[in-house]
Design a protein around this motif. Structure first.
Motif, PDB file in Angstrom:
ATOM      1  N   UNK A  71      39.238  38.370  45.077  1.00 30.98           N
ATOM      2  CA  UNK A  71      40.371  39.022  44.413  1.00 30.98           C
ATOM      3  C   UNK A  71      40.731  40.324  45.125  1.00 30.98           C
ATOM      4  N   UNK A  72      39.726  41.136  45.449  1.00 30.49           N
ATOM      5  CA  UNK A  72      39.987  42.406  46.129  1.00 30.49           C
ATOM      6  C   UNK A  72      40.551  42.196  47.529  1.00 30.49           C
ATOM      7  N   UNK A  73      40.055  41.187  48.236  1.00 28.22           N
ATOM      8  CA  UNK A  73      40.563  40.894  49.577  1.00 28.22           C
ATOM      9  C   UNK A  73      42.029  40.461  49.520  1.00 28.22           C
ATOM     10  N   UNK A  74      42.336  39.555  48.603  1.00 25.28           N
ATOM     11  CA  UNK A  74      43.731  39.101  48.473  1.00 25.28           C
ATOM     12  C   UNK A  74      44.650  40.239  48.039  1.00 25.28           C
ATOM     13  N   UNK A  75      44.145  41.094  47.155  1.00 28.43           N
ATOM     14  CA  UNK A  75      44.936  42.249  46.732  1.00 28.43           C
ATOM     15  C   UNK A  75      45.216  43.162  47.919  1.00 28.43           C
ATOM     16  N   UNK A  76      44.228  43.351  48.776  1.00 24.52           N
ATOM     17  CA  UNK A  76      44.400  44.195  49.955  1.00 24.52           C
ATOM     18  C   UNK A  76      45.399  43.575  50.932  1.00 24.52           C
ATOM     19  N   UNK A  77      45.262  42.291  51.184  1.00 27.23           N
ATOM     20  CA  UNK A  77      46.136  41.607  52.148  1.00 27.23           C
ATOM     21  C   UNK A  77      47.581  41.577  51.668  1.00 27.23           C
ATOM     22  N   UNK A 104      38.228  48.003  35.747  1.00 28.92           N
ATOM     23  CA  UNK A 104      37.158  47.518  36.605  1.00 28.92           C
ATOM     24  C   UNK A 104      37.835  47.144  37.904  1.00 28.92           C
ATOM     25  N   UNK A 105      37.269  47.503  39.011  1.00 25.75           N
ATOM     26  CA  UNK A 105      37.909  47.322  40.316  1.00 25.75           C
ATOM     27  C   UNK A 105      38.330  45.872  40.584  1.00 25.75           C
ATOM     28  N   UNK A 106      37.465  44.892  40.297  1.00 22.04           N
ATOM     29  CA  UNK A 106      37.756  43.504  40.646  1.00 22.04           C
ATOM     30  C   UNK A 106      38.297  42.668  39.486  1.00 22.04           C
ATOM     31  N   UNK A 107      38.590  43.282  38.365  1.00 23.75           N
ATOM     32  CA  UNK A 107      39.155  42.558  37.219  1.00 23.75           C
ATOM     33  C   UNK A 107      40.571  42.094  37.563  1.00 23.75           C
ATOM     34  N   UNK A 108      40.869  40.799  37.456  1.00 23.92           N
ATOM     35  CA  UNK A 108      42.201  40.315  37.831  1.00 23.92           C
ATOM     36  C   UNK A 108      43.332  40.940  37.010  1.00 23.92           C
ATOM     37  N   UNK A 109      43.086  41.237  35.748  1.00 28.11           N
ATOM     38  CA  UNK A 109      44.121  41.843  34.918  1.00 28.11           C
ATOM     39  C   UNK A 109      44.354  43.298  35.314  1.00 28.11           C
ATOM     40  N   UNK A 110      43.283  43.976  35.738  1.00 27.09           N
ATOM     41  CA  UNK A 110      43.408  45.347  36.236  1.00 27.09           C
ATOM     42  C   UNK A 110      44.160  45.363  37.563  1.00 27.09           C
ATOM     43  N   UNK A 111      43.877  44.383  38.413  1.00 29.24           N
ATOM     44  CA  UNK A 111      44.595  44.256  39.681  1.00 29.24           C
ATOM     45  C   UNK A 111      46.082  44.060  39.412  1.00 29.24           C
ATOM     46  N   UNK A 112      46.397  43.243  38.417  1.00 28.49           N
ATOM     47  CA  UNK A 112      47.796  42.995  38.039  1.00 28.49           C
ATOM     48  C   UNK A 112      48.496  44.301  37.664  1.00 28.49           C
ATOM     49  N   UNK A 113      47.836  45.143  36.871  1.00 25.53           N
ATOM     50  CA  UNK A 113      48.420  46.425  36.462  1.00 25.53           C
ATOM     51  C   UNK A 113      48.541  47.368  37.658  1.00 25.53           C
ATOM     52  N   UNK A 114      47.503  47.437  38.478  1.00 22.61           N
ATOM     53  CA  UNK A 114      47.560  48.319  39.653  1.00 22.61           C
ATOM     54  C   UNK A 114      48.665  47.896  40.613  1.00 22.61           C
TER      55      UNK A 114
END
Length: 119
Positions: free
Chosen positions: A12-18, A46-56
């Motif tokens: 998830x973090x890698x895809x978010x970065x890319x 939480x850094x790798x939480x998919x819902x948190x990634x969505x908000x960020x």
């Protein structure tokens, strides 16, 4: 199971970065107004939480400078989230408006609030 969660988190973090979205470009004066609106907001996550990634990602797309607080690794932030927010659930947006503090849970609700009230 812990290994699977760790591996998925890294993916998830890698895809978010890319695929990081581009921020909206504003005139400096307009960006300063937006920054003033977001100065009393903080996102517990939480850094790798998919819902948190969505908000960020939404924050990034809208050019919002909101403090992020890691409630998984930082004991103080986790305790604050539990005591003041009522539960350890992320993402959670802490909204300070004068003496009033509101805790907003659920990624879609947070994104809607940010797009309506701030962006």
């Amino acid at each position: 199971m812990k290994l699977v969660r760790w591996l998925l988190g890294r993916i998830i973090l890698l895809l978010d970065f890319i695929f990081t979205p581009k921020s909206v470009k504003r005139a400096p004066e307009l960006q300063e107004l937006v920054n003033q609106k977001t100065k009393d907001l903080s996102l517990y996550q939480f850094k790798a939480c998919p819902f948190c990634v969505k908000v960020r990602r939404s924050m990034k797309r809208n050019g919002l400078n909101i403090e992020t607080r890691d409630a998984k690794k930082d004991v103080l932030h986790r305790q604050t989230l539990l005591e003041e927010g009522g539960r350890v659930k992320v993402p959670c947006l802490r909204i300070v408006n004068g003496n009033d503090v509101t805790w907003l849970y659920e990624s879609n609700d947070i994104i809607s609030f940010l797009e309506k009230e701030v962006a």
